[in-house]
Design an enzyme around this catalytic site. Structure first.
Site, PDB file in Angstrom:
ATOM      1  N   HIS B 102       0.670  -1.230   0.096  1.00 45.38           N
ATOM      2  CA  HIS B 102      -0.261   0.146   0.070  1.00 45.38           C
ATOM      3  C   HIS B 102       1.098   1.239   0.311  1.00 45.38           C
ATOM      4  CE1 HIS B 102      -3.347   2.582   0.859  1.00 45.38           C
ATOM      5  NE2 HIS B 102      -4.436   1.406   0.947  1.00 45.38           N
ATOM      6  N   GLY B 183       4.621  22.989  10.018  1.00 47.48           N
ATOM      7  CA  GLY B 183       5.880  21.688  10.240  1.00 47.48           C
ATOM      8  C   GLY B 183       6.651  21.177   9.528  1.00 47.48           C
ATOM      9  N   HIS B 188      10.215  13.771   8.920  1.00 45.84           N
ATOM     10  CA  HIS B 188      10.221  13.091  10.284  1.00 45.84           C
ATOM     11  C   HIS B 188      10.632  11.575  10.408  1.00 45.84           C
ATOM     12  CE1 HIS B 188      10.238  10.239  14.435  1.00 45.84           C
ATOM     13  NE2 HIS B 188       9.918  11.313  15.304  1.00 45.84           N
ATOM     14  N   PRO B 189      12.402  11.221  10.654  1.00 43.47           N
ATOM     15  CA  PRO B 189      13.402  10.371  10.600  1.00 43.47           C
ATOM     16  C   PRO B 189      12.905   9.305  10.280  1.00 43.47           C
ATOM     17  CG  PRO B 189      14.311  11.024  12.354  1.00 43.47           C
ATOM     18  CD  PRO B 189      12.743  12.136  11.900  1.00 43.47           C
ATOM     19  N   THR B 190      11.572   8.615  10.885  1.00 43.17           N
ATOM     20  CA  THR B 190      11.532   7.109  11.431  1.00 43.17           C
ATOM     21  C   THR B 190      10.126   7.326  11.141  1.00 43.17           C
ATOM     22  OG1 THR B 190      10.756   7.650  13.881  1.00 43.17           O
ATOM     23  CG2 THR B 190      12.643   6.416  13.061  1.00 43.17           C
ATOM     24  N   ALA B 191       9.023   8.388  11.553  1.00 36.21           N
ATOM     25  CA  ALA B 191       7.274   8.215  11.411  1.00 36.21           C
ATOM     26  C   ALA B 191       7.031   9.572   9.986  1.00 36.21           C
ATOM     27  CB  ALA B 191       6.591   9.154  12.467  1.00 36.21           C
TER      28      ALA B 191
END
Lengths: 327, 327
Positions: B102, B183, B188-191
Site C-alpha cells: 500500500h 511542520g 520525520h526520520p522514522t515517522a
C-alpha cells in the site's frame, strides 16, 4: 483503500452498542377504525400526549378499516399510554357501525406487549395482565389474555379468541370457553372485547405483485405459510388492494430470528415467477429490529460479518446518552 | 395481519430518531503497521484510554502491513484521542523498516475527520487544521491538509500528496510543491509525514471473488471505478489475498448517498459472471451510516418506503438518552 485480510492480526468491534440497560417494551395496538381521520388522529394524540413513550409508527387502512400504532417505553409508561389510548378507542369507535374484511371483536381489538432488547417476556406478561385488569375495571371491557399471557392453551391463539367476531360474541353470554379472563361476561355494547397479550417480535411484511389476479397472491400465501407446509412461523394471506390495483401477499413473520425477510421475499419472488408475475415492491409495517435489517444486507450482498456495532448511528445515540468507552 | 393501503388516511413515522443534537465527528486514522500485535494493541489502547470517544472498529492486515481505527466523539475529544494515538504511532512505528504493497508516507499515514449526523464539514476542517498544527508542533511531523481541508487544489487529492511515498519524500527537502502546510521541511526520520483532512462519509467495501485469477479482479475494478468510466465517486483495485486464496475487488465509495452498496455489488457480480466467476462474499470495513444499510434493504427487497424511524434500536437508544415524545 481499506481492506481486511482473513489472517488479520485482529478484527472486531469492541464494546457494546446497546445504549439501554433500561427495561423497554414495545406496544402495537390494533384499532377497528381506518377511515375517520379525526378518530385516528385522536388515537395518535393519546400516545403523543403520554409521557415517557415514543411513537414509532402509525398505519391506517380504509379497505380493512383498521389502524395500528407502534410505541415503546418503560413498562409503566407503556401501560399508562395504553390505557389512555384504549379510553379514546372506547369513546370514539362504535363497532355496531363498523364493517371491514379483517376479523375483529373490539374497538381496541388487540393489545400486544413485546420485549425490546434484554427485557424479559415475563415483564410483558405481567404488563399484559395488569393492563388487562385495568381495561376490564375502568373501561368495562371483557379481556382475553393471549399468546404468552394466555390463561389456557387454546387462548394462546389470537385467531381462536377472535373467531366469533364482535357480532358472534354479542349474541351470547361470555361463559364457559368464551368466559373472559377478566371483565364483564358480555361484550361492551359499542367497544366489544379486547385481546391483551405478550409476544416476541413479529415482522409485518407485505409484498405487492404486478398482477390484478388475487388468486395468484392467495396461491403464493398458501405455499408460504407454515400452516400449509411453508416457512416456520410464517402466516400469510393473499389480498386484493383495490386502491393500488395490485394483489398483495400479506405476511406475518413470527420467528424473525429464524426466518429472515430476504427468505420470504425470495420465496414470494420465485413463486410469483411461476405465473410470470413480478414484484412491484414490498413494505415493512411498524417497527423492525436493526438486526433484522442487517440480515437483509448480509444475505443480499454476502456481507457475512456485518455487525450492529458497525452502525455509526447507534454509537452516536450512545454518546448522546452520555456513555463512552474511554476512562 | 397488518397492512398498508396506498390510500391510507395517514402513514408515516412521527418525530425524529436522531438522538444527538451534539456535534459529533468520526475519525479513521490509517497507520503503517499491520503485523506487530503489540504496536497495534498500543494504538487501540490509546483510543480506549481517551475520554469521550467511542472506538467503533479496528482492522489490521499483515499483507498490506497497515491498520485502521474508527472512533467518534465530540470534536475536542476526537482531537485529544487523535493526538494521543499519533504519539504512540510516532514512538513505535519505524518506516525505515516498513514495507508493504500500500502507498504510504507516514507512521500515522492519514488522519481524516468526517462529520456525523448534522455536524458541518466546517467543523471537521477546523478540527483537521488545529489537530494538524499540533501534530507539527508537538510531534515534529510535516503535515499536509487534504480534501476539504486542503490549502491548494492539487492537495485535495490524497493520492497526489502521498505519491512520493516515505522514501521519495525522505530524499529531498520538502519545499515548493511539496512544502508541508505546517511542520518541518523534512520528513520525520522514522515517522515520515502525515496527511490530515476533512471529508464526507466513505464506504470501504470489499468483494471477494471465487477465483485465484487476480487479473479478473483487476479487470472488474477498472470497469467499476470512476477514473476509467465506471460509477461516480468509486475507487477500486483488484488485489490478491494470499491468506484467503481469493481475488478481491477492494472498493471505496466516496459518494455513498448517490452510489449505494447494492449497486456496486451488482456491478461486480455481473462483471464477474462474464468470466464464470461467482462472489464468495463481501465486507464492510469500519463504520457505516444506518441510511446506507437501509438502502441495501430498499434495493434488495423493493422496500421503497423503509425509513430509519422504523428501527426500534434507535428509539430505544433515544429513550435511554432521556428523550421522549410525550409531554
Amino acid at each position: 483503500m481499506y481492506w481486511r485480510g482473513s489472517s488479520s492480526l485482529w478484527r472486531g468491534r469492541p464494546g457494546r452498542t446497546n445504549a439501554n440497560d433500561m427495561e423497554l417494551v414495545q406496544c402495537v395496538p390494533n384499532f377497528s377504525e381506518g377511515r375517520d381521520a379525526a378518530t385516528v388522529a385522536a388515537l395518535e394524540q393519546a400516545i403523543r400526549a403520554s409521557p415517557g413513550v415514543a411513537l414509532v409508527d402509525r398505519s391506517a387502512d380504509p379497505d380493512h378499516h383498521r389502524c395500528v400504532l407502534t410505541y415503546l417505553g418503560p413498562p409503566a409508561a407503556v401501560a399508562r399510554a395504553s390505557l389512555a389510548v384504549a379510553q379514546v378507542a372506547v369513546e370514539r369507535i362504535d363497532l355496531t357501525r363498523h364493517a371491514g374484511q379483517h376479523p375483529r371483536m373490539g374497538a381496541l381489538d388487540v393489545l400486544p406487549f413485546v420485549p425490546v432488547g434484554d427485557t424479559s417476556i415475563h415483564t410483558c406478561i405481567t404488563l399484559a395482565r395488569e393492563t388487562g385488569a385495568r381495561l376490564a375495571a375502568e373501561l368495562h371491557l371483557p379481556v382475553y389474555y393471549y399468546e404468552e399471557a394466555a390463561s389456557r392453551p387454546e387462548r394462546r391463539n389470537l385467531a381462536w379468541i377472535r373467531s366469533p367476531g364482535f357480532e358472534g360474541l354479542r349474541s351470547r353470554p361470555l361463559t364457559d370457553e368464551r368466559a373472559p379472563d377478566c371483565g364483564p361476561a358480555a361484550v361492551h355494547p359499542t367497544a366489544g372485547a379486547v385481546a391483551v397479550g405478550a409476544r416476541g417480535p413479529l415482522l409485518a411484511y407485505n409484498v405487492y405483485l404486478r398482477t390484478e389476479e388475487v388468486e395468484i397472491a392467495r396461491a403464493i400465501a398458501r405455499r408460504l405459510r407454515e400452516r400449509d407446509g411453508g416457512l416456520v412461523g410464517v402466516k400469510a394471506l393473499g389480498l386484493w388492494l383495490a386502491s393500488r390495483g395490485q394483489a398483495q401477499v400479506s405476511v406475518n413473520i413470527t420467528r424473525p430470528a429464524q426466518v429472515p425477510l430476504s427468505r420470504v421475499f425470495e420465496f414470494v419472488r420465485l413463486e410469483a415467477a411461476r405465473y410470470g408475475v413480478t414484484i412491484a415492491g414490498s413494505e415493512l409495517i411498524g417497527a423492525a429490529r436493526l438486526e433484522e435489517l442487517l440480515e437483509v444486507a448480509r444475505s443480499s450482498l454476502g456481507l457475512h460479518d456485518l455487525q450492529a456495532s458497525q452502525v455509526l448511528d447507534l454509537w452516536a445515540a450512545r454518546l448522546a446518552a452520555g456513555e463512552h468507552t474511554g476512562g
